[in-house]
Design a protein around this motif. Sequence first.
Motif, PDB file in Angstrom:
ATOM      1  N   PRO A   1      49.672 -11.198 -43.404  1.00 40.67           N
ATOM      2  CA  PRO A   1      48.310 -11.287 -43.945  1.00 40.67           C
ATOM      3  C   PRO A   1      47.309 -10.465 -43.145  1.00 40.67           C
ATOM      4  O   PRO A   1      47.342 -10.448 -41.916  1.00 40.67           O
ATOM      5  N   GLY A   2      46.449  -9.757 -43.863  1.00 35.77           N
ATOM      6  CA  GLY A   2      45.342  -9.064 -43.224  1.00 35.77           C
ATOM      7  C   GLY A   2      45.601  -7.643 -42.777  1.00 35.77           C
ATOM      8  O   GLY A   2      44.671  -6.934 -42.394  1.00 35.77           O
ATOM      9  N   LEU A   3      46.839  -7.156 -42.837  1.00 39.07           N
ATOM     10  CA  LEU A   3      47.140  -5.807 -42.355  1.00 39.07           C
ATOM     11  C   LEU A   3      48.278  -5.207 -43.176  1.00 39.07           C
ATOM     12  O   LEU A   3      49.427  -5.627 -43.038  1.00 39.07           O
ATOM     13  N   PRO A   4      47.979  -4.207 -44.029  1.00 35.99           N
ATOM     14  CA  PRO A   4      49.029  -3.573 -44.830  1.00 35.99           C
ATOM     15  C   PRO A   4      50.060  -2.888 -43.945  1.00 35.99           C
ATOM     16  O   PRO A   4      49.765  -2.443 -42.842  1.00 35.99           O
ATOM     17  N   PHE A   5      51.282  -2.812 -44.440  1.00 32.98           N
ATOM     18  CA  PHE A   5      52.332  -2.101 -43.722  1.00 32.98           C
ATOM     19  C   PHE A   5      52.122  -0.609 -43.985  1.00 32.98           C
ATOM     20  O   PHE A   5      52.064  -0.179 -45.121  1.00 32.98           O
ATOM     21  N   PRO A   6      52.002   0.218 -42.941  1.00 36.22           N
ATOM     22  CA  PRO A   6      51.711   1.638 -43.135  1.00 36.22           C
ATOM     23  C   PRO A   6      52.883   2.397 -43.761  1.00 36.22           C
ATOM     24  O   PRO A   6      54.036   1.989 -43.637  1.00 36.22           O
ATOM     25  N   GLY A   7      52.563   3.501 -44.429  1.00 30.29           N
ATOM     26  CA  GLY A   7      53.597   4.343 -45.012  1.00 30.29           C
ATOM     27  C   GLY A   7      53.709   4.167 -46.513  1.00 30.29           C
ATOM     28  O   GLY A   7      52.930   3.451 -47.146  1.00 30.29           O
ATOM     29  N   ASP A   8      54.669   4.845 -47.083  1.00 28.94           N
ATOM     30  CA  ASP A   8      54.915   4.799 -48.518  1.00 28.94           C
ATOM     31  C   ASP A   8      55.179   3.360 -48.944  1.00 28.94           C
ATOM     32  O   ASP A   8      56.155   2.756 -48.514  1.00 28.94           O
ATOM     33  N   PRO A   9      54.326   2.797 -49.801  1.00 33.05           N
ATOM     34  CA  PRO A   9      54.504   1.388 -50.173  1.00 33.05           C
ATOM     35  C   PRO A   9      55.804   1.116 -50.910  1.00 33.05           C
ATOM     36  O   PRO A   9      56.282  -0.029 -50.921  1.00 33.05           O
ATOM     37  N   ASP A  10      56.405   2.142 -51.504  1.00 30.47           N
ATOM     38  CA  ASP A  10      57.656   1.949 -52.225  1.00 30.47           C
ATOM     39  C   ASP A  10      58.876   2.290 -51.377  1.00 30.47           C
ATOM     40  O   ASP A  10      60.017   2.146 -51.823  1.00 30.47           O
ATOM     41  N   GLY A  11      58.638   2.741 -50.130  1.00 28.09           N
ATOM     42  CA  GLY A  11      59.736   3.050 -49.232  1.00 28.09           C
ATOM     43  C   GLY A  11      60.165   1.821 -48.449  1.00 28.09           C
ATOM     44  O   GLY A  11      59.489   0.790 -48.431  1.00 28.09           O
ATOM     45  N   TYR A  12      61.297   1.935 -47.766  1.00 24.26           N
ATOM     46  CA  TYR A  12      61.879   0.806 -47.059  1.00 24.26           C
ATOM     47  C   TYR A  12      61.763   1.023 -45.549  1.00 24.26           C
ATOM     48  O   TYR A  12      62.304   1.993 -45.015  1.00 24.26           O
ATOM     49  N   PRO A  13      61.059   0.145 -44.855  1.00 28.57           N
ATOM     50  CA  PRO A  13      60.833   0.338 -43.415  1.00 28.57           C
ATOM     51  C   PRO A  13      62.097   0.117 -42.586  1.00 28.57           C
ATOM     52  O   PRO A  13      62.964  -0.686 -42.936  1.00 28.57           O
ATOM     53  N   THR A  14      62.166   0.828 -41.478  1.00 25.47           N
ATOM     54  CA  THR A  14      63.276   0.676 -40.551  1.00 25.47           C
ATOM     55  C   THR A  14      62.970  -0.440 -39.552  1.00 25.47           C
ATOM     56  O   THR A  14      61.840  -0.924 -39.460  1.00 25.47           O
ATOM     57  N   ARG A  15      63.983  -0.785 -38.780  1.00 23.29           N
ATOM     58  CA  ARG A  15      63.796  -1.801 -37.742  1.00 23.29           C
ATOM     59  C   ARG A  15      62.677  -1.409 -36.793  1.00 23.29           C
ATOM     60  O   ARG A  15      61.805  -2.227 -36.457  1.00 23.29           O
ATOM     61  N   ASP A  16      62.690  -0.149 -36.330  1.00 22.13           N
ATOM     62  CA  ASP A  16      61.685   0.285 -35.363  1.00 22.13           C
ATOM     63  C   ASP A  16      60.281   0.266 -35.957  1.00 22.13           C
ATOM     64  O   ASP A  16      59.301  -0.009 -35.254  1.00 22.13           O
ATOM     65  N   GLU A  17      60.170   0.564 -37.243  1.00 23.80           N
ATOM     66  CA  GLU A  17      58.861   0.491 -37.902  1.00 23.80           C
ATOM     67  C   GLU A  17      58.354  -0.946 -37.936  1.00 23.80           C
ATOM     68  O   GLU A  17      57.166  -1.200 -37.750  1.00 23.80           O
ATOM     69  N   VAL A  18      59.255  -1.884 -38.191  1.00 21.31           N
ATOM     70  CA  VAL A  18      58.854  -3.298 -38.227  1.00 21.31           C
ATOM     71  C   VAL A  18      58.375  -3.744 -36.854  1.00 21.31           C
ATOM     72  O   VAL A  18      57.338  -4.405 -36.723  1.00 21.31           O
ATOM     73  N   ILE A  19      59.108  -3.369 -35.811  1.00 28.08           N
ATOM     74  CA  ILE A  19      58.709  -3.741 -34.457  1.00 28.08           C
ATOM     75  C   ILE A  19      57.331  -3.163 -34.126  1.00 28.08           C
ATOM     76  O   ILE A  19      56.465  -3.863 -33.584  1.00 28.08           O
ATOM     77  N   ALA A  20      57.128  -1.882 -34.461  1.00 24.02           N
ATOM     78  CA  ALA A  20      55.835  -1.243 -34.186  1.00 24.02           C
ATOM     79  C   ALA A  20      54.718  -1.922 -34.971  1.00 24.02           C
ATOM     80  O   ALA A  20      53.602  -2.115 -34.458  1.00 24.02           O
ATOM     81  N   TYR A  21      55.019  -2.301 -36.216  1.00 29.03           N
ATOM     82  CA  TYR A  21      54.013  -2.969 -37.044  1.00 29.03           C
ATOM     83  C   TYR A  21      53.635  -4.327 -36.460  1.00 29.03           C
ATOM     84  O   TYR A  21      52.439  -4.665 -36.373  1.00 29.03           O
ATOM     85  N   LEU A  22      54.616  -5.110 -36.049  1.00 25.83           N
ATOM     86  CA  LEU A  22      54.325  -6.432 -35.498  1.00 25.83           C
ATOM     87  C   LEU A  22      53.550  -6.329 -34.182  1.00 25.83           C
ATOM     88  O   LEU A  22      52.650  -7.132 -33.912  1.00 25.83           O
TER      89      LEU A  22
END
Length: 388
Positions: free
Chosen positions: A76-97
């Motif tokens: 909540p409150g913060l969109p996940f960056p990048g192509d909204p229809d693409g699939y994030p990698t593990r490292d992207e999830v860690i960076a996002y969190l």
Amino acid sequence: MMNSAPGAPSARFQSSDDVEVAVVGAGQAGLAMGYFLARQGRRFVILERAGEIAPAWRERWDSLTLFTPRRYSALPGLPFPGDPDGYPTRDEVIAYLKRYAETFELPIELNSEIEKLERADDGSFRLELDGRTITADQVVVATGPFQTPYVPKLVEKLAGDVFQTHAVGYRRPDEVPEGTVLVVGGGNTGFQIAKELSATHKVVLSVSTRQKPLPQRVLGRDLFWWLTKARILDKTVDSRLGRKLSTRDTLIGSSPRELKKRYGVEVKPRIVDADGRTARLEDGSELEVDAIIWATGYRPDYAWIKLPIFDEDGRLRHRRGVTDMPGLCFLGLTWQHTRGSALIGWVKDDAEFIVERIAQPQQSKAQPAAETPVGAGAPAQGRPPERM
């Protein structure tokens, strides 16, 4: 920490050893809870036993990619960056969190493993850490479903020179010795690891139960677009469909047929015994193995909770994360309320529900939780915070 976004909740206060709410775990569930608590202006702390946030994600293999698109992978409150229809990698999830925690200035204390949680005489909770005690009016256990890796006892029958690791210890193919690899576990984790290893190893996948294969995309749309539109993810564990779905796992973007045809991986029944370098399978066949990857899931570990909230089989009693111990709630459990309860993009729904109960403690006390064992009907097979 990064500055908060305009209009965002912020927890700009020093956490102490006496708080209103103690949140245990700084993964996706704990961070989502922190967001709502900060928005209420509560005095709280998020306690994480690891040295970094999101430890469960850091323990996943290097190439892991979520099967939920970015538009369905945000807190909540913060969109996940990048192509909204693409699939994030593990490292992207860690960076996002990590960015999420910084954006909302959440009061997280790392290296804070709780040794004991108990109730004080005045009704508050005591959390015992190494040489320190934290008292809290209310506690939210947000440790999620990935706590203690499970492996069967027959591992002891395998020869010492057979490479073995649970999926939590698998990182990439070049760390696995050459030869025949048996991947044990027919969930999404087992299928994904088998696919990756097939490029460099001879791989056999051992499956104990048949799963329902679902395509990643249908008619040009992602599966979760259809599930959202059909409101399948809103079905509760108490509903007729929810009860049916909670007793089986689903394969997303994988199938035994695809695994054999495209990747050359043979799918065999469950492993029932072992002797030296030989694995014996349920159909009577035997397989000489050089390595085994145990994608056999996790078991909860609540030994540190010294409170009467478990049934005679040791299962947690709760209703949508609310226990019959006033002030104690859980968040991020598999099928806590819906199929999305343990998924990064849907955990916010249960978090918002829990925070409303925290805001009205007297009302919570007046409505004891029904006895719904944690994981009741849910498969034991591990799934990445489906995360994968």
